[in-house]
Design a protein around this motif. Structure first.
Motif, PDB file in Angstrom:
ATOM      1  N   ASN A  69       0.933  -1.315   0.114  1.00  0.00           N
ATOM      2  CA  ASN A  69       0.182   0.018   0.004  1.00  0.00           C
ATOM      3  C   ASN A  69       0.849   1.332  -0.021  1.00  0.00           C
ATOM      4  N   SER A  70       1.974   1.259   0.680  1.00  0.00           N
ATOM      5  CA  SER A  70       2.870   2.363   0.753  1.00  0.00           C
ATOM      6  C   SER A  70       3.337   2.582  -0.588  1.00  0.00           C
ATOM      7  N   ARG A  71       3.887   1.658  -1.361  1.00  0.00           N
ATOM      8  CA  ARG A  71       4.306   1.529  -2.574  1.00  0.00           C
ATOM      9  C   ARG A  71       3.476   2.377  -3.700  1.00  0.00           C
ATOM     10  N   LEU A  72       1.968   1.595  -3.608  1.00  0.00           N
ATOM     11  CA  LEU A  72       1.045   2.138  -4.480  1.00  0.00           C
ATOM     12  C   LEU A  72       0.763   3.829  -4.281  1.00  0.00           C
ATOM     13  N   ARG A  73       0.633   4.034  -2.849  1.00  0.00           N
ATOM     14  CA  ARG A  73       0.521   5.363  -2.416  1.00  0.00           C
ATOM     15  C   ARG A  73       1.427   6.427  -3.116  1.00  0.00           C
ATOM     16  N   LYS A  74       2.461   5.868  -2.994  1.00  0.00           N
ATOM     17  CA  LYS A  74       3.728   6.952  -3.446  1.00  0.00           C
ATOM     18  C   LYS A  74       3.717   6.728  -4.875  1.00  0.00           C
ATOM     19  N   GLU A  75       3.287   5.917  -5.746  1.00  0.00           N
ATOM     20  CA  GLU A  75       3.165   5.855  -7.174  1.00  0.00           C
ATOM     21  C   GLU A  75       1.981   6.711  -7.620  1.00  0.00           C
ATOM     22  N   SER A  76       0.974   6.670  -6.897  1.00  0.00           N
ATOM     23  CA  SER A  76      -0.288   7.370  -7.138  1.00  0.00           C
ATOM     24  C   SER A  76       0.007   8.833  -6.920  1.00  0.00           C
ATOM     25  N   ASN A  77       0.833   9.209  -5.949  1.00  0.00           N
ATOM     26  CA  ASN A  77       1.215  10.751  -5.592  1.00  0.00           C
ATOM     27  C   ASN A  77       2.069  11.297  -6.618  1.00  0.00           C
ATOM     28  N   LEU A  78       3.076  10.369  -6.965  1.00  0.00           N
ATOM     29  CA  LEU A  78       3.936  10.897  -8.298  1.00  0.00           C
ATOM     30  C   LEU A  78       3.016  11.216  -9.431  1.00  0.00           C
ATOM     31  N   GLU A  79       2.042  10.252  -9.775  1.00  0.00           N
ATOM     32  CA  GLU A  79       1.349  10.444 -10.691  1.00  0.00           C
ATOM     33  C   GLU A  79       0.349  11.481 -10.901  1.00  0.00           C
ATOM     34  N   THR A  80      -0.127  11.974  -9.370  1.00  0.00           N
ATOM     35  CA  THR A  80      -1.005  13.145  -9.618  1.00  0.00           C
ATOM     36  C   THR A  80       0.012  14.317  -9.700  1.00  0.00           C
ATOM     37  N   ILE A  81       1.099  14.500  -9.050  1.00  0.00           N
ATOM     38  CA  ILE A  81       1.850  15.628  -8.964  1.00  0.00           C
ATOM     39  C   ILE A  81       2.391  15.788 -10.268  1.00  0.00           C
ATOM     40  N   VAL A  82       2.622  14.602 -11.346  1.00  0.00           N
ATOM     41  CA  VAL A  82       3.081  14.947 -12.743  1.00  0.00           C
ATOM     42  C   VAL A  82       2.028  15.637 -13.426  1.00  0.00           C
ATOM     43  N   VAL A  83       0.580  14.967 -13.176  1.00  0.00           N
ATOM     44  CA  VAL A  83      -0.484  15.636 -14.142  1.00  0.00           C
ATOM     45  C   VAL A  83      -0.820  16.963 -13.705  1.00  0.00           C
ATOM     46  N   LEU A  99       1.297  14.881 -22.283  1.00  0.00           N
ATOM     47  CA  LEU A  99       0.691  13.921 -21.131  1.00  0.00           C
ATOM     48  C   LEU A  99       1.138  12.338 -21.869  1.00  0.00           C
ATOM     49  N   TRP A 100       1.109  12.448 -22.960  1.00  0.00           N
ATOM     50  CA  TRP A 100       1.224  10.979 -23.754  1.00  0.00           C
ATOM     51  C   TRP A 100       2.802  10.455 -23.065  1.00  0.00           C
ATOM     52  N   LEU A 122       6.268   7.455 -19.239  1.00  0.00           N
ATOM     53  CA  LEU A 122       7.287   7.487 -18.224  1.00  0.00           C
ATOM     54  C   LEU A 122       7.061   7.019 -17.045  1.00  0.00           C
ATOM     55  N   PHE A 123       6.047   7.676 -16.687  1.00  0.00           N
ATOM     56  CA  PHE A 123       5.773   7.769 -14.983  1.00  0.00           C
ATOM     57  C   PHE A 123       4.645   6.672 -14.456  1.00  0.00           C
ATOM     58  N   PHE A 124       3.545   6.475 -15.329  1.00  0.00           N
ATOM     59  CA  PHE A 124       2.499   5.732 -14.884  1.00  0.00           C
ATOM     60  C   PHE A 124       2.563   4.353 -15.178  1.00  0.00           C
ATOM     61  N   ARG A 125       2.278   3.491 -13.966  1.00  0.00           N
ATOM     62  CA  ARG A 125       2.567   2.141 -14.048  1.00  0.00           C
ATOM     63  C   ARG A 125       1.131   1.043 -13.888  1.00  0.00           C
ATOM     64  N   ASP A 126       0.885   0.112 -14.378  1.00  0.00           N
ATOM     65  CA  ASP A 126      -0.277  -0.874 -14.174  1.00  0.00           C
ATOM     66  C   ASP A 126      -0.465  -0.934 -12.708  1.00  0.00           C
ATOM     67  N   THR A 127      -1.618  -0.907 -12.065  1.00  0.00           N
ATOM     68  CA  THR A 127      -1.560  -1.199 -10.791  1.00  0.00           C
ATOM     69  C   THR A 127      -2.895  -2.154 -10.709  1.00  0.00           C
ATOM     70  N   PRO A 128      -2.679  -2.949  -9.798  1.00  0.00           N
ATOM     71  CA  PRO A 128      -3.914  -4.041  -9.683  1.00  0.00           C
ATOM     72  C   PRO A 128      -4.804  -3.377  -8.741  1.00  0.00           C
ATOM     73  N   LEU A 129      -5.991  -3.406  -8.775  1.00  0.00           N
ATOM     74  CA  LEU A 129      -6.953  -2.772  -8.081  1.00  0.00           C
ATOM     75  C   LEU A 129      -7.744  -3.732  -7.287  1.00  0.00           C
ATOM     76  N   GLU A 130      -7.653  -5.140  -7.403  1.00  0.00           N
ATOM     77  CA  GLU A 130      -8.215  -5.983  -6.273  1.00  0.00           C
ATOM     78  C   GLU A 130      -7.290  -6.217  -5.288  1.00  0.00           C
ATOM     79  N   ASP A 131      -7.799  -6.753  -4.200  1.00  0.00           N
ATOM     80  CA  ASP A 131      -7.082  -7.040  -2.810  1.00  0.00           C
ATOM     81  C   ASP A 131      -6.553  -8.411  -2.993  1.00  0.00           C
TER      82      ASP A 131
END
Length: 86
Positions: free
Chosen positions: A3-17, A67-68, A73-82
């Motif tokens: 969850n920490s890794r996913l949170r960091k990735e999503s925060n990076l994606e948000t900042i980039v956008v 954006l493309w 470069l920055f976005f990664r596939d993230t599994p949404l299921e637990d």
């Protein structure tokens, strides 16, 4: 841990956008309002007023391309299921 890794990735994606859209808005604002307000002094590019050409016809494809690149470069596939089965 995951969850920490996913949170960091999503925060990076948000900042980039957000940064890219701030850049796009600044580009649009400067080019749309920065070429003067006297229509008799407008310059034209391919038949369009200079402000319109640069703010709309150049700006939108440019931000789309940036954006493309950001997604590639920055976005990664993230599994949404637990996957944690206790």
């Amino acid at each position: 841990m995951a969850n920490s890794r996913l949170r960091k990735e999503s925060n990076l994606e948000t900042i980039v956008v957000l940064l890219l859209y701030i850049i796009f808005f600044a580009w649009w604002y400067i080019t749309a309002y920065g070429f003067g307000d006297d229509p008799s002094k407008y310059k034209f590019v391919f038949g369009f007023p200079e402000w319109f050409f640069y703010s709309c016809l150049v700006g939108y494809p440019a931000i789309s391309f940036l954006l493309w690149i950001a997604v590639r470069l920055f976005f990664r596939d993230t599994p949404l299921e637990d996957n944690d089965h206790d």
